[in-house]
Motif scaffolding. Structure first.
Motif, PDB file in Angstrom:
ATOM      1  N   ARG A   1      -6.180  40.005  14.346  1.00 47.16           N
ATOM      2  CA  ARG A   1      -5.139  39.214  12.662  1.00 47.16           C
ATOM      3  C   ARG A   1      -6.598  39.872  11.447  1.00 47.16           C
ATOM      4  O   ARG A   1      -5.539  40.116  10.732  1.00 47.16           O
ATOM      5  CB  ARG A   1      -4.490  38.651  12.628  1.00 47.16           C
ATOM      6  CG  ARG A   1      -3.311  38.338  13.725  1.00 47.16           C
ATOM      7  CD  ARG A   1      -1.478  38.991  13.012  1.00 47.16           C
ATOM      8  NE  ARG A   1      -1.944  38.337  11.707  1.00 47.16           N
ATOM      9  CZ  ARG A   1      -1.610  39.700  11.072  1.00 47.16           C
ATOM     10  NH1 ARG A   1      -1.635  40.570  11.059  1.00 47.16           N
ATOM     11  NH2 ARG A   1      -0.428  37.950   9.502  1.00 47.16           N
ATOM     12  N   ALA A   2      -6.938  38.463  11.264  1.00 50.49           N
ATOM     13  CA  ALA A   2      -8.032  39.971  10.166  1.00 50.49           C
ATOM     14  C   ALA A   2      -8.239  40.025   9.891  1.00 50.49           C
ATOM     15  O   ALA A   2      -8.082  40.743   8.877  1.00 50.49           O
ATOM     16  CB  ALA A   2      -9.104  38.396  10.749  1.00 50.49           C
ATOM     17  N   ALA A   3      -9.322  40.470  10.965  1.00 49.24           N
ATOM     18  CA  ALA A   3      -9.091  42.698  10.747  1.00 49.24           C
ATOM     19  C   ALA A   3      -7.832  43.133  10.173  1.00 49.24           C
ATOM     20  O   ALA A   3      -7.964  44.450   9.525  1.00 49.24           O
ATOM     21  CB  ALA A   3     -10.033  42.766  11.867  1.00 49.24           C
ATOM     22  N   GLN A   4      -6.752  43.143  11.044  1.00 50.95           N
ATOM     23  CA  GLN A   4      -5.654  43.943  10.719  1.00 50.95           C
ATOM     24  C   GLN A   4      -5.365  43.527   8.917  1.00 50.95           C
ATOM     25  O   GLN A   4      -5.186  44.513   8.456  1.00 50.95           O
ATOM     26  CB  GLN A   4      -4.694  43.930  11.299  1.00 50.95           C
ATOM     27  CG  GLN A   4      -2.934  44.299  10.479  1.00 50.95           C
ATOM     28  CD  GLN A   4      -1.559  43.635  11.765  1.00 50.95           C
ATOM     29  OE1 GLN A   4      -2.001  42.307  12.227  1.00 50.95           O
ATOM     30  NE2 GLN A   4      -1.020  44.786  12.228  1.00 50.95           N
ATOM     31  N   GLU A   5      -4.854  42.549   8.636  1.00 49.94           N
ATOM     32  CA  GLU A   5      -5.478  42.358   6.888  1.00 49.94           C
ATOM     33  C   GLU A   5      -6.627  42.476   6.442  1.00 49.94           C
ATOM     34  O   GLU A   5      -5.819  42.722   5.510  1.00 49.94           O
ATOM     35  CB  GLU A   5      -4.667  40.981   6.531  1.00 49.94           C
ATOM     36  CG  GLU A   5      -3.451  40.385   7.674  1.00 49.94           C
ATOM     37  CD  GLU A   5      -2.617  41.657   7.304  1.00 49.94           C
ATOM     38  OE1 GLU A   5      -2.601  41.817   6.030  1.00 49.94           O
ATOM     39  OE2 GLU A   5      -1.660  41.959   7.637  1.00 49.94           O
ATOM     40  N   THR A   6      -7.380  42.590   6.300  1.00 49.77           N
ATOM     41  CA  THR A   6      -8.442  42.687   5.698  1.00 49.77           C
ATOM     42  C   THR A   6      -8.436  43.987   5.333  1.00 49.77           C
ATOM     43  O   THR A   6      -8.482  45.159   5.026  1.00 49.77           O
ATOM     44  CB  THR A   6      -9.840  42.338   6.623  1.00 49.77           C
ATOM     45  OG1 THR A   6      -9.867  41.497   6.743  1.00 49.77           O
ATOM     46  CG2 THR A   6     -10.842  42.785   5.394  1.00 49.77           C
ATOM     47  N   GLY A   7      -9.125  45.175   6.961  1.00 53.58           N
ATOM     48  CA  GLY A   7      -8.234  46.332   7.037  1.00 53.58           C
ATOM     49  C   GLY A   7      -6.873  47.371   6.167  1.00 53.58           C
ATOM     50  O   GLY A   7      -7.614  47.762   5.367  1.00 53.58           O
ATOM     51  N   ARG A   8      -6.343  46.601   6.103  1.00 57.40           N
ATOM     52  CA  ARG A   8      -5.442  47.153   5.099  1.00 57.40           C
ATOM     53  C   ARG A   8      -5.171  46.263   4.056  1.00 57.40           C
ATOM     54  O   ARG A   8      -5.362  47.797   3.124  1.00 57.40           O
ATOM     55  CB  ARG A   8      -3.921  45.892   5.855  1.00 57.40           C
ATOM     56  CG  ARG A   8      -2.535  46.886   5.259  1.00 57.40           C
ATOM     57  CD  ARG A   8      -1.220  46.498   6.470  1.00 57.40           C
ATOM     58  NE  ARG A   8      -1.319  44.735   5.630  1.00 57.40           N
ATOM     59  CZ  ARG A   8      -0.527  44.530   4.281  1.00 57.40           C
ATOM     60  NH1 ARG A   8       0.010  45.333   3.873  1.00 57.40           N
ATOM     61  NH2 ARG A   8      -0.641  43.900   4.601  1.00 57.40           N
ATOM     62  N   LEU A   9      -6.215  45.755   3.097  1.00 60.45           N
ATOM     63  CA  LEU A   9      -6.235  45.688   2.200  1.00 60.45           C
ATOM     64  C   LEU A   9      -7.313  46.267   1.314  1.00 60.45           C
ATOM     65  O   LEU A   9      -7.081  46.804   0.268  1.00 60.45           O
ATOM     66  CB  LEU A   9      -6.076  44.333   1.946  1.00 60.45           C
ATOM     67  CG  LEU A   9      -6.997  43.728   0.519  1.00 60.45           C
ATOM     68  CD1 LEU A   9      -5.464  43.644  -0.184  1.00 60.45           C
ATOM     69  CD2 LEU A   9      -6.845  41.398   0.223  1.00 60.45           C
ATOM     70  N   MET A  10      -8.100  46.084   2.687  1.00 51.96           N
ATOM     71  CA  MET A  10      -9.433  47.184   1.831  1.00 51.96           C
ATOM     72  C   MET A  10      -8.715  48.599   1.007  1.00 51.96           C
ATOM     73  O   MET A  10      -8.698  49.462   0.284  1.00 51.96           O
ATOM     74  CB  MET A  10     -10.611  47.164   2.841  1.00 51.96           C
ATOM     75  CG  MET A  10     -11.634  45.861   2.818  1.00 51.96           C
ATOM     76  SD  MET A  10     -12.836  45.507   3.860  1.00 51.96           S
ATOM     77  CE  MET A  10     -13.851  46.368   2.818  1.00 51.96           C
ATOM     78  N   LYS A  11      -7.699  49.065   2.512  1.00 50.26           N
ATOM     79  CA  LYS A  11      -7.647  50.567   2.782  1.00 50.26           C
ATOM     80  C   LYS A  11      -6.471  50.874   0.821  1.00 50.26           C
ATOM     81  O   LYS A  11      -5.940  51.871   0.696  1.00 50.26           O
ATOM     82  CB  LYS A  11      -7.543  51.277   3.865  1.00 50.26           C
ATOM     83  CG  LYS A  11      -8.297  51.800   4.840  1.00 50.26           C
ATOM     84  CD  LYS A  11      -7.745  52.287   5.937  1.00 50.26           C
ATOM     85  CE  LYS A  11      -9.140  52.344   6.867  1.00 50.26           C
ATOM     86  NZ  LYS A  11      -9.184  53.192   7.550  1.00 50.26           N
ATOM     87  N   MET A  12      -5.674  49.629   0.984  1.00 53.28           N
ATOM     88  CA  MET A  12      -4.642  49.965  -0.521  1.00 53.28           C
ATOM     89  C   MET A  12      -5.795  49.468  -1.637  1.00 53.28           C
ATOM     90  O   MET A  12      -5.578  50.913  -2.282  1.00 53.28           O
ATOM     91  CB  MET A  12      -4.341  48.051  -0.278  1.00 53.28           C
ATOM     92  CG  MET A  12      -3.113  48.369   1.112  1.00 53.28           C
ATOM     93  SD  MET A  12      -2.187  46.526   0.731  1.00 53.28           S
ATOM     94  CE  MET A  12      -1.513  46.317  -0.722  1.00 53.28           C
TER      95      MET A  12
END
Ligand code: AHR
Length: 502
Positions: free
Chosen positions: A190-201
């Motif tokens: 979950r942490a990687a999912q939200e971090t990756g999503r935010l960084m790619k945004m």
């Protein structure tokens, strides 16, 4: 003398080598940063305090990417401590390695160093004690041009141009109970999912690396990879692997068979990535980032006795011997043989800490493992040929059946060069190797290098830095399309062939 056959076909290819498999790693650990790459006041330092002698050796190695700033260190790191005026930077405790971090060197200095080293930065964010918010901020600081809080802060700190960092590790070894902010697979996914999503945004041009298992022996190996990817497949480009080996039982044949373990590790992680891909009916393929690999065990005992809460102690200063270099040569062959899926790999680490390069006040010197890395990095670029090795085998204690011969051929079509890397692991006998290369008409041998020594435990030292070094080989022939060479017992070899000028 044993005999072996190496079989290749110009049309049967593993894949193109991503030059990033010759990456390395600098962590805020021991003397990697301080006294390693950075030592203001040293006679070797340039105007930024960066060691020129080390930069020169790193450029020789042609390291295209360097991971930073950790490792275990990153899981408690506040990157803001390491930017801005040096006299205002706080000294902090680093619980990971139980030392004091002065923060005199931080991400801007590292970006400058990487530019001089002709390497790209692979930046890790703290997903241990911090999370997506911190990742967003550091990305803004590094990659946004201007007009926002963090990009303007970078400019105020004297770095007008963005660092434009494309490769981001989301945490480090988050499955390890030793890790600050250690997580279960679900929590990390979950942490990687939200971090990756935010960084790619924030920046859709970046690539992300999710943490795989810390090593193959972790009890959660396999289920960790599967669960993490099931949660964050869309936000991830690469899955990481880490593995270190050591000859703890003084069983050299077994130690040299560790490349078999590495090979199986890679194949297993590829299978898990593809299993999740199939289950989720994805088009995207997850590739591998083997972002920590090396031999590491010589310094373990000494490290236990080190004083705590000091600055830049002599931590993890393995002095590598000749047999370590043989294994490093084999591990590089293994990485090349998986060029279709391993796109990034980092020899851990680069300077002073389990490293090919060591420094002292009198200069920098090359460890034994420097040499196989040097030649494989320089000439192991191009397309890997599917290399079938038919050689005698032996039974190893840990890995079962192991070939006495590791070998791979890399074809650099642009340069019209074909290079064979090989390790003869036999401690008693030389090996006669042949390879049908009739498809490579007009090629001739242009270079043959050999790394060997009568003493498996021989080391290079500051006083005697060339005890174990590469020397020209002899006797290899390429006649009527047949390559033949006698590979001396316990030796690493490179035979480079090039097309005759027409
Ligand atoms: O490279 C040394 C350490 O090994 C790193 O900090 C950590 O990621 C791994 O366990």
């Amino acid at each position: 003398m044993k005999k072996a056959q190496v079989i290749v076909d110009q049309h049967f290819l593993v894949g193109d080598v991503d030059k990033r498999i010759f990456g390395s790693f600098i962590e805020h650990l021991g003397r990697a940063v301080y006294e390693g790459i950075y030592q203001p006041g040293s006679k070797f330092a340039d105007e930024e305090g960066l060691r020129r002698d080390v930069l020169e050796l790193v450029r020789q190695l042609q390291v295209p990417v360097v991971r930073y700033p950790g490792g275990n260190f990153v899981s408690g790191y506040h990157w803001e401590d390491g930017v801005g005026p040096k006299n205002q930077r706080p000294a902090r405790v680093d619980p990971a390695w139980q030392v004091i971090e002065t923060n005199e060197f931080g991400l801007n200095e590292f970006a400058s160093w990487a530019r001089k080293a002709q390497a790209e930065v692979m930046m890790a964010v703290n997903l241990g004690t911090r999370g997506p918010e911190d990742a967003k901020n550091i990305l803004e600081y590094c990659n946004f041009r201007e007009g926002t809080y963090y990009s303007d802060l970078r400019r105020k700190h004297g770095y007008e141009e963005p660092h434009n960092i494309k490769l981001w590790c989301m945490g480090n070894e988050m499955d390890g109970p030793w890790q600050m902010g250690h997580k279960t697979a679900e929590e990390y996914g979950r942490a990687a999912q939200e971090t990756g999503r935010l960084m790619k945004m924030m920046d859709s041009s970046i690539e992300t690396v999710a943490c795989g298992s810390s090593n193959l022996e972790m009890p959660t190996f396999g289920s960790w990879e599967e669960t993490v990817l099931e949660i964050c497949y869309d936000q991830v480009d690469y899955l990481s692997l880490h593995q270190y080996y050591g000859n703890r039982e003084d069983d050299t044949p077994d130690f040299l068979a560790s490349s078999v373990g590495m090979d199986r590790f890679i194949s297993s992680v590829v299978s898990i990535c593809d299993c999740v891909k199939a289950k989720q009916r994805k088009k995207k393929q997850i590739n591998l980032s083997f972002d920590e690999w090396n031999v590491w065990y010589h310094s373990n005992e000494a490290d236990e006795k080190l004083p705590k809460w000091v600055k830049a102690p002599h931590q993890l200063e393995d002095i590598y011997n000749f047999e370590d270099a043989l294994l490093v040569g084999s591990m590089l062959i293994t990485l090349l043989r998986h060029a279709d899926r391993v796109k990034i790999a980092c020899l851990a680490q680069l300077v002073n800490v389990i490293a090919p390069i060591m420094t002292s006040d009198t200069g920098a010197w090359r460890q034994t493992i420097f040499y196989p890395f040097l030649y494989t990095s320089r000439y192991g670029r191009g397309t890997v040929l599917n290399t079938v090795v038919k050689a005698p085998v032996y039974e190893s204690r840990t890995y079962g059946e192991a070939s006495y011969l590791d070998a791979v051929l890399v074809w650099n079509q642009e340069q019209e060069e074909l290079t064979m890397f090989a390790v003869n692991k036999d401690l008693e006998e030389d090996m006669e190797v042949s390879c049908d290369l009739r498809q490579f008409a007009d090629y001739r041998i242009v270079e043959h290098q050999v790394l060997t020594h009568t003493d498996l435990k021989a080391v290079n030292t500051e006083e005697n830095p060339d005890e174990v070094t590469v020397r020209p080989g002899s006797g290899a022939r390429l006649e009527e399309g047949k390559l033949t060479a006698v590979l001396g017992k316990h030796s690493w070899q490179m035979i480079r062939m090039a097309r005759n000028a027409r």
